[in-house]
Design an enzyme around this catalytic site. Structure first.
Site, PDB file in Angstrom:
ATOM      1  CD  GLU A 100      -2.826  -0.746  -0.250  1.00 53.58           C
ATOM      2  OE1 GLU A 100      -3.197  -1.789  -0.782  1.00 53.58           O
ATOM      3  OE2 GLU A 100      -2.955   0.371  -0.787  1.00 53.58           O
TER       4      GLU A 100
HETATM    5  C1  LIG Z   1       2.927  -9.699   0.181  1.00 51.69           C
HETATM    6  C2  LIG Z   1       2.686  -8.579  -0.772  1.00 51.69           C
HETATM    7  C3  LIG Z   1       1.390  -8.252  -1.117  1.00 51.69           C
HETATM    8  C4  LIG Z   1       1.152  -7.239  -2.050  1.00 51.69           C
HETATM    9  N1  LIG Z   1      -0.145  -6.987  -2.464  1.00 51.69           N
HETATM   10  C5  LIG Z   1      -0.339  -6.180  -3.540  1.00 51.69           C
HETATM   11  C6  LIG Z   1      -1.623  -6.084  -4.166  1.00 51.69           C
HETATM   12  O1  LIG Z   1      -2.607  -6.677  -3.712  1.00 51.69           O
HETATM   13  N2  LIG Z   1      -1.749  -5.317  -5.271  1.00 51.69           N
HETATM   14  C7  LIG Z   1      -0.704  -4.637  -5.810  1.00 51.69           C
HETATM   15  O2  LIG Z   1      -0.877  -3.977  -6.822  1.00 51.69           O
HETATM   16  N3  LIG Z   1       0.538  -4.694  -5.236  1.00 51.69           N
HETATM   17  C8  LIG Z   1       0.734  -5.450  -4.124  1.00 51.69           C
HETATM   18  N4  LIG Z   1       1.985  -5.545  -3.562  1.00 51.69           N
HETATM   19  C9  LIG Z   1       3.066  -4.757  -4.107  1.00 51.69           C
HETATM   20  C10 LIG Z   1       3.529  -3.648  -3.176  1.00 51.69           C
HETATM   21  O3  LIG Z   1       2.583  -2.639  -3.119  1.00 51.69           O
HETATM   22  C11 LIG Z   1       4.901  -3.191  -3.687  1.00 51.69           C
HETATM   23  O4  LIG Z   1       5.827  -4.209  -3.356  1.00 51.69           O
HETATM   24  C12 LIG Z   1       5.333  -1.872  -3.105  1.00 51.69           C
HETATM   25  O5  LIG Z   1       4.530  -0.835  -3.612  1.00 51.69           O
HETATM   26  C13 LIG Z   1       6.792  -1.538  -3.413  1.00 51.69           C
HETATM   27  O6  LIG Z   1       7.112  -1.755  -4.759  1.00 51.69           O
HETATM   28  P1  LIG Z   1       8.398  -2.623  -5.118  1.00 51.69           P
HETATM   29  O7  LIG Z   1       8.270  -3.915  -4.417  1.00 51.69           O
HETATM   30  O8  LIG Z   1       8.557  -2.650  -6.592  1.00 51.69           O
HETATM   31  O9  LIG Z   1       9.601  -1.862  -4.470  1.00 51.69           O
HETATM   32  P2  LIG Z   1      10.407  -0.645  -5.117  1.00 51.69           P
HETATM   33  O10 LIG Z   1       9.447   0.360  -5.679  1.00 51.69           O
HETATM   34  O11 LIG Z   1      11.456  -1.177  -6.007  1.00 51.69           O
HETATM   35  O12 LIG Z   1      11.069  -0.007  -3.837  1.00 51.69           O
HETATM   36  C14 LIG Z   1      12.284  -0.456  -3.237  1.00 51.69           C
HETATM   37  C15 LIG Z   1      12.743   0.576  -2.227  1.00 51.69           C
HETATM   38  O13 LIG Z   1      12.981   1.833  -2.879  1.00 51.69           O
HETATM   39  C16 LIG Z   1      12.202   2.862  -2.303  1.00 51.69           C
HETATM   40  N5  LIG Z   1      11.737   3.779  -3.334  1.00 51.69           N
HETATM   41  C17 LIG Z   1      11.189   3.459  -4.531  1.00 51.69           C
HETATM   42  N6  LIG Z   1      10.878   4.580  -5.204  1.00 51.69           N
HETATM   43  C18 LIG Z   1      11.228   5.626  -4.443  1.00 51.69           C
HETATM   44  C19 LIG Z   1      11.151   7.038  -4.579  1.00 51.69           C
HETATM   45  N7  LIG Z   1      10.611   7.616  -5.645  1.00 51.69           N
HETATM   46  N8  LIG Z   1      11.624   7.803  -3.569  1.00 51.69           N
HETATM   47  C20 LIG Z   1      12.154   7.241  -2.474  1.00 51.69           C
HETATM   48  N9  LIG Z   1      12.254   5.923  -2.278  1.00 51.69           N
HETATM   49  C21 LIG Z   1      11.782   5.122  -3.247  1.00 51.69           C
HETATM   50  C22 LIG Z   1      11.036   2.144  -1.610  1.00 51.69           C
HETATM   51  O14 LIG Z   1      10.501   2.899  -0.531  1.00 51.69           O
HETATM   52  C23 LIG Z   1      11.700   0.851  -1.145  1.00 51.69           C
HETATM   53  O15 LIG Z   1      12.346   1.063   0.082  1.00 51.69           O
HETATM   54  C24 LIG Z   1       2.242  -6.519  -2.595  1.00 51.69           C
HETATM   55  C25 LIG Z   1       3.540  -6.836  -2.212  1.00 51.69           C
HETATM   56  C26 LIG Z   1       3.777  -7.866  -1.346  1.00 51.69           C
HETATM   57  C27 LIG Z   1       5.198  -8.225  -1.015  1.00 51.69           C
END
Ligand SMILES: Cc1cc2nc3c(=O)[nH]c(=O)nc-3n(C[C@H](O)[C@H](O)[C@H](O)COP(=O)(O)OP(=O)(O)OC[C@H]3O[C@@H](n4cnc5c(N)ncnc54)[C@H](O)[C@@H]3O)c2cc1C
Length: 565
Positions: A426
């Site tokens: 989220e």
């Molecule tokens: C168990 C689980 C359930 C989930 N359920 C859903 C779901 O139902 N529907 C759905 O759509 N998604 C879902 N997600 C996805 C989840 O919302 C994302 O994993 C999350 O938004 C982060 O994206 P990412 O994993 O690509 O991490 P990344 O975006 O790659 O982030 C990695 C790190 O970089 C930081 N970061 C990234 N961009 C920036 C920025 N611009 N400025 C500063 N810091 C930044 C982040 O804070 C984080 O610390 C789920 C994930 C998991 C693991």
């Protein structure tokens, strides 16, 4: 260790601390009398204690599985889900027009927290559906509403949110899923989504996916994204689940925690979808879902904090070790007592913040512009502080158990493993904090200062009665006022290194404010807990403010090379 829904704490907070009566005084919620509130809390609490909590361990030990393309849920989850649906808890916030209870968010938040504390992995399912219901109520056509809302509200069908793709996580605007008009007023959706929570199950008649995708003329980035409703089974002329849609669960993830919640890779291969809201207006529609879900995630983590605190306290009252004095149990040792006090005080603070946020949402929906601004300000704080509390409290819970905390049988480790995801999904907590110091300060800090004014006034009013507690809260409010003035004077790009310290400092102040109110309205126990928080934990605000005021330089001066071994 049995879970006991903290019904009494909710009653006290609603009535004496956050001012829930302001919500029930509005025409929208006039029918929510104290008796109704009581009945809701008691009924939900009974279900959580008796039906959901006993499923928590089973879900951890027996994760959801994918068998021949079908998701098989953890033992007992189908019965647990039925109890949630039959109790009306899926549609408790939904409008009465389609069969919902129309409850205020403040009460919904109490119930969501209880369910999250009892069984987080299962509670995620109705949380997703609740968010979808809200988005459909706000943005879908009357035909889509008439077809889907009654089924989602009754719990016969479940909902999901599909934003994430491998290259589009925090940066949702990078998504590649396509939507092509099919000439029949509907669309063909093609693409892959990852990490989709409760993408399928073996207990609902249908699953209605909310999918973000780009129309052929959609611009790059978030501006060109649209929202589609894509059902697993396409409803027939009578609204019954009919033809199988072109979508499938490809695989389920192996995760650190929430094993009972299936997290799926989803493939959409020309699946039939219906537009929700305006073309290219997907982010606005999705934000309706995400704001509710953000508060929901904050409160589900507070639920885990509650469960972890109860378990740790019970263990500390039984375990004997060293010359503890008193009862002879480890709860008598000052260090153990301090850990337990921190767990209890932090859980209370985080719970109060989520409920204050929910109350602001309720008043904002009634047309109060100031409350709307407050809800916007408090949402990232409720999400981030609520989830950090879930994680930190569960971590302390392990420490209280000593070696037994590291052994899975006690369940202390599961609380931490389950809570850990809440800071990530989220919108990661880092993104929430950036939202707070960025978008939520576009008003020049007005909403923040209005809240600080209220906190100061509260501390002034408490001064005569409990000066030793009121004075530090007043001082902390002044510190926050100055820090906010300093923050809004910084260029946007320079605020982000201090975003998390600012958010944590604000949460510390809010926690102190609600503890102070509890001390005024409650008995000796409330006052002692408030004293612990204000004297032992509120001083941490100063460290956060110092980190904020250090500016970006100490952070950004370190490049990746400096961080290498
Ligand atoms: C168990 C689980 C359930 C989930 N359920 C859903 C779901 O139902 N529907 C759905 O759509 N998604 C879902 N997600 C996805 C989840 O919302 C994302 O994993 C999350 O938004 C982060 O994206 P990412 O994993 O690509 O991490 P990344 O975006 O790659 O982030 C990695 C790190 O970089 C930081 N970061 C990234 N961009 C920036 C920025 N611009 N400025 C500063 N810091 C930044 C982040 O804070 C984080 O610390 C789920 C994930 C998991 C693991």
């Amino acid at each position: 260790m049995p879970f006991h829904a903290p019904v009494e704490d909710f009653r006290f907070l609603l009535e004496k601390v956050i001012g829930f009566s302001e919500v029930t005084a509005t025409p929208r919620h006039a029918e929510v009398t104290p008796d109704v509130t009581d009945a809701i809390l008691t009924e939900a609490g009974r279900m959580c204690d008796g039906i959901l909590a006993p499923l928590n361990r089973a879900g951890d030990l027996h994760p959801a599985r994918l068998e021949n393309g079908v998701v098989r849920t953890s033992p007992g989850y189908a019965e647990g889900y039925r109890a949630i649906a039959e109790g009306g808890w899926v549609g408790m916030a939904a409008g009465e027009a389609h069969g919902g209870m129309g409850l205020p968010m403040a009460l919904v938040t109490c119930v969501n927290e209880m369910m999250g504390g009892a069984c987080l992995a299962l509670q995620l399912n109705p949380l997703m559906t609740q968010a979808e219901i809200e988005a459909l109520e706000a943005h879908a056509s009357p035909e889509l509403q008439a077809l889907y809302l009654p089924k989602l509200i009754s719990g016969e069908w479940c909902g999901t949110m599909n934003l994430t793709e491998p290259q589009a996580g925090s940066d949702v605007g990078a998504l590649r899923t396509r939507a092509e008009p099919d000439g029949e007023g509907t669309y063909r959706i093609t693409g892959q989504k990852i990490y989709i929570t409760w993408a399928d199950n073996d207990f609902s008649d249908n699953v209605a996916h909310m999918v973000l995708a780009r129309l052929p003329d959609g611009a790059a980035g978030t501006k060109g994204i649209s929202l589609f409703l894509v059902p697993k089974y396409i409803p027939d002329a009578e609204g019954k689940p009919g033809e199988v849609n072109s979508l499938r669960v490809v695989s389920l993830e192996h995760k650190l925690g929430i094993h009972g919640s299936p997290t799926a890779v989803m493939e959409y291969d020309g699946a039939k979808g219906w537009l929700v809201g305006e073309p290219h207006g997907g982010m606005a529609a999705m934000f309706t879902m995400m704001n509710t879900a953000r508060l929901g995630v904050g409160s589900q983590a507070v639920g885990v904090a509650e469960a972890a605190t109860q378990a740790a306290l019970a263990y500390a009252q039984e375990r004997r070790q060293g010359r503890a004095g008193g009862t002879g149990a480890i709860v008598e040792h000052a260090d153990v007592r301090a850990m337990l006090a921190r767990m209890r005080a932090e859980t209370f603070a985080a719970r109060a913040i989520t409920l204050a946020c929910a109350k602001a949402i309720d008043l904002g929906r009634g047309g109060d512009a100031g409350a709307k601004a407050r809800a916007a300000l408090l949402t990232p704080i409720a999400k981030t502080f609520g989830t950090e509390t879930g994680i930190n409290v569960a971590d302390l819970g392990i420490q209280v158990h000593g070696g037994m905390g590291f052994i899975e049988e006690t369940g202390a480790a599961q609380f931490l493993r389950d809570a850990r995801i809440t800071a990530i999904y989220e919108g990661t907590n880092g993104i929430q904090a950036m939202d707070l110091v960025g978008r939520k300060m576009m008003d020049g800090g007005e909403a923040a200062q209005a809240l600080i004014d209220e906190i100061e006034a509260g501390a002034e009013a408490a001064r005569a009665e409990i000066p030793d507690l009121a004075e530090p809260v007043w001082q902390a409010a002044e510190t926050m006022r100055e820090a906010t003035e300093w923050l809004v004077a910084q260029p946007m790009a320079e605020r982000f290194a201090g975003a998390m310290p600012y958010l944590r400092a604000f949460a510390r102040l809010l926690g102190a404010h609600y503890h102070l109110r509890a001390a005024q309205a409650g008995d000796g126990k409330r006052r002692r807990l408030a004293a612990f928080y204000i004297r032992r934990m509120l001083p941490e605000q100063a460290a956060h403010i110092a980190a904020l005021r250090a500016g970006p330089e100490p952070v950004m001066a370190l490049d990746a090379g400096d961080l290498a071994p």
